[in-house]
Design a protein around this motif. Sequence first.
Motif, short mmCIF file in Angstrom:
data_model
loop_
_atom_site.label_atom_id
_atom_site.label_comp_id
_atom_site.label_asym_id
_atom_site.label_seq_id
_atom_site.Cartn_x
_atom_site.Cartn_y
_atom_site.Cartn_z
N TYR A 219 0.85 -1.19 0.00
CA TYR A 219 0.00 0.00 0.00
C TYR A 219 0.88 1.24 0.00
CZ TYR A 219 0.80 0.41 5.07
OH TYR A 219 1.38 0.53 6.32
N LEU A 220 0.32 2.33 -0.48
CA LEU A 220 1.05 3.58 -0.62
C LEU A 220 0.49 4.62 0.35
CD1 LEU A 220 3.07 5.37 -2.30
CD2 LEU A 220 1.09 5.98 -3.72
N GLU A 221 1.38 5.25 1.12
CA GLU A 221 1.00 6.38 1.95
C GLU A 221 1.16 7.65 1.11
OE1 GLU A 221 2.88 6.60 5.73
OE2 GLU A 221 2.67 4.47 6.14
N PHE A 222 0.05 8.34 0.90
CA PHE A 222 0.03 9.49 0.01
C PHE A 222 -0.74 10.63 0.67
CE2 PHE A 222 -2.17 11.89 -3.39
CZ PHE A 222 -1.06 12.37 -4.08
N GLY A 223 -0.02 11.66 1.10
CA GLY A 223 -0.67 12.81 1.70
C GLY A 223 -1.51 12.47 2.91
N GLY A 224 -1.06 11.51 3.70
CA GLY A 224 -1.82 11.09 4.88
C GLY A 224 -2.88 10.05 4.58
N GLY A 225 -3.03 9.69 3.32
CA GLY A 225 -4.02 8.69 2.92
C GLY A 225 -3.36 7.36 2.59
#
Length: 331
Positions: A219-225
Amino acid sequence: MFNDAGEKLSILSGTLARLDREAPRYGIGEYNDFNTFYYQAASSTSSGSSGSPVLDVHGRAIALNAGGAQSSSSSYYLPLDRVQKALTLLQNKQIIPRGTLQTTFDYMSYDSLIQLGLSRHIEKRLRARSKQLDSVNEGLLVVKSVLPDGPASGSLEPGDILLTCNGNLLPHLFIDLEENLDNALGSKTPVCMVVSRAGELKEFSLQVQDLHSITPYRYLEFGGGILNDISYQVARSYGLSLKDAGVYVGAAGFMLGTALALRRSVIVGINNQHVKSLDDFVSIVSEIEQGKRIPIRYYSLSRPMKTKVMVLQTDWRWHKFRMAIRNGNVQ
């Protein structure tokens, strides 16, 4: 034996009411089991019991507690046939093969199958053959759903009655079906299925797919998401194709939240480029400068036919842009 309602040890009694119950349904978008029978009993178990063993009168484990109905005292248990096989493979340090056709099957009795076009003479022959194989089942498997662009797409159709697999009947139904799929995956050979469709017999040779290959492993952490590739479970719930499907939003966080791309949204484009997978998303956003405003295209799974285009402002200062990989490192 259960860890019932937080108790360290609690033993409840119950009588099995069904051995061939369909898998419980917990709602669209939730994790729902498929292609297996469940046991059902009135044992009044509550939360905290999941995964606990179900014991028979001789103290032998026969199932695992998997769920229950809040409106009644019914509890649902997963039989140990496939669990035992997986455990044996793990103990021997072997890989667990999981073949799939991206197809869901239901069990139906012979009386119901007649309404789907099963001829009486075929029914008679199947019943006689089942007795020779010591089968206790009074029905067959029927195709419930087929995902578009999957291995069975264009071949199997909902309502098809599965008669044989690789030339053999399936006396143990789901267990035999899964065994055939796993073996075909290991030998890299197709499975041959004969089905009855509206009274006509049809034969298909289908290439089995590795279920692990369509199960997200990162999974990718992107801008807190949190973002990941669309899982087979989500695709099954909404009838989606897993081919070039886009990226699933597990948690919106700050940046996606400002663009209203909330949880259970699917991103199909960003910065005027098409997003087919998580790799595409990473490749595109890695080249975007800090503070730049870019278009993002997505749809909500609750309204998949309505695609939205919003403006996303990138901000790399507060949240790290990183990837977590199962059994690996954070990148």
